[in-house]
Design a protein around this motif. Sequence first.
Motif, PDB file in Angstrom:
ATOM      1  N   CYS A 211      34.347  39.502  94.923  1.00  0.00           N
ATOM      2  CA  CYS A 211      32.957  39.073  94.777  1.00  0.00           C
ATOM      3  C   CYS A 211      32.718  37.734  95.458  1.00  0.00           C
ATOM      4  O   CYS A 211      33.539  36.812  95.336  1.00  0.00           O
ATOM      5  CB  CYS A 211      32.588  38.953  93.299  1.00  0.00           C
ATOM      6  N   HIS A 212      31.617  37.652  96.151  1.00  0.00           N
ATOM      7  CA  HIS A 212      31.139  36.458  96.833  1.00  0.00           C
ATOM      8  C   HIS A 212      32.186  35.903  97.797  1.00  0.00           C
ATOM      9  O   HIS A 212      33.299  36.401  97.861  1.00  0.00           O
ATOM     10  CB  HIS A 212      30.656  35.417  95.823  1.00  0.00           C
TER      11      HIS A 212
ATOM     12  N   ASP B 166      30.440  34.026  91.083  1.00  0.00           N
ATOM     13  CA  ASP B 166      29.381  33.680  90.148  1.00  0.00           C
ATOM     14  C   ASP B 166      29.103  34.911  89.279  1.00  0.00           C
ATOM     15  O   ASP B 166      28.464  35.864  89.720  1.00  0.00           O
ATOM     16  CB  ASP B 166      28.112  33.266  90.900  1.00  0.00           C
ATOM     17  N   TYR B 167      29.611  34.887  88.050  1.00  0.00           N
ATOM     18  CA  TYR B 167      29.452  36.042  87.164  1.00  0.00           C
ATOM     19  C   TYR B 167      28.040  36.159  86.608  1.00  0.00           C
ATOM     20  O   TYR B 167      27.700  37.146  85.965  1.00  0.00           O
ATOM     21  CB  TYR B 167      30.481  36.002  86.031  1.00  0.00           C
ATOM     22  N   ASN B 168      27.194  35.161  86.821  1.00  0.00           N
ATOM     23  CA  ASN B 168      25.794  35.243  86.408  1.00  0.00           C
ATOM     24  C   ASN B 168      24.950  35.985  87.443  1.00  0.00           C
ATOM     25  O   ASN B 168      23.825  36.378  87.158  1.00  0.00           O
ATOM     26  CB  ASN B 168      25.212  33.845  86.173  1.00  0.00           C
ATOM     27  N   GLY B 169      25.484  36.160  88.655  1.00  0.00           N
ATOM     28  CA  GLY B 169      24.769  36.854  89.719  1.00  0.00           C
ATOM     29  C   GLY B 169      25.091  38.340  89.727  1.00  0.00           C
ATOM     30  O   GLY B 169      25.437  38.928  88.694  1.00  0.00           O
ATOM     31  N   THR B 170      24.975  38.940  90.896  1.00  0.00           N
ATOM     32  CA  THR B 170      25.275  40.362  91.036  1.00  0.00           C
ATOM     33  C   THR B 170      26.398  40.547  92.051  1.00  0.00           C
ATOM     34  O   THR B 170      26.589  39.725  92.948  1.00  0.00           O
ATOM     35  CB  THR B 170      24.044  41.144  91.522  1.00  0.00           C
ATOM     36  N   CYS B 171      27.116  41.652  91.874  1.00  0.00           N
ATOM     37  CA  CYS B 171      28.209  41.986  92.779  1.00  0.00           C
ATOM     38  C   CYS B 171      28.452  43.488  92.698  1.00  0.00           C
ATOM     39  O   CYS B 171      28.328  44.080  91.617  1.00  0.00           O
ATOM     40  CB  CYS B 171      29.478  41.214  92.398  1.00  0.00           C
TER      41      CYS B 171
ATOM     42  N   LYS C 183      32.640  43.866  86.458  1.00  0.00           N
ATOM     43  CA  LYS C 183      32.367  44.200  85.051  1.00  0.00           C
ATOM     44  C   LYS C 183      33.413  43.586  84.129  1.00  0.00           C
ATOM     45  O   LYS C 183      33.105  43.150  83.024  1.00  0.00           O
ATOM     46  CB  LYS C 183      32.346  45.715  84.876  1.00  0.00           C
TER      47      LYS C 183
ATOM     48  N   GLN D  80      35.148  40.896  84.887  1.00  0.00           N
ATOM     49  CA  GLN D  80      35.187  39.477  85.238  1.00  0.00           C
ATOM     50  C   GLN D  80      36.600  39.042  85.634  1.00  0.00           C
ATOM     51  O   GLN D  80      37.105  38.008  85.198  1.00  0.00           O
ATOM     52  CB  GLN D  80      34.644  38.618  84.097  1.00  0.00           C
TER      53      GLN D  80
END
Length: 184
Positions: free
Chosen positions: A129-130, A135-140, A146, A148
Amino acid sequence: MACGGFVCSKTSLCILNLIYVLVSLLMIGVAAWGKWFGLVSSFRVMAAVIAVGFFLFLVAIIGLCGAVKHHQVLLFFYMFILLLVFIVQFSVSCACLAINKEQQNLLLEIGWNKSESMQNDLETSLNCCHFSHVDYNGTCDASCFKDQTCKTCSVIIQAYADDALQFVGGLSLFFSFTENTQTN
């Protein structure tokens, strides 16, 4: 029977150009196949690979016709084009072999920021991710998001990029000298 003079040069030049024709057709075919089946989402990358394959095909045909027909003008332009290709290919191969980790990371980040569809494809296929921080508050799109437990994509891509640059740089350096031996 000994091979001497122009007969040996003609035969070796024909064989080498037939190999270049096969490589160019392979490049065009693999790029078209990859785009057709959706393996690569970037149209620009596939168009560039197809264009390079087409250019290689034309240069190989010029060399093949020049060698078979003993046409000095075609052979002159063939050698001139190969000299230009040698200069570009040698420069690119040296750059691939000389690039350091910081420069690789900067180029990868620039490439990452160019296309959102490429980001989504990489996140899904590499399960990351990213680019530089998760950033687990965003989207991926990755499945690890899921749970984390995701790594950043820069770490995974950097490992692939380092190996790929070394391989491509070495292979390009080798083939640049095979082109150079034709011009001499």
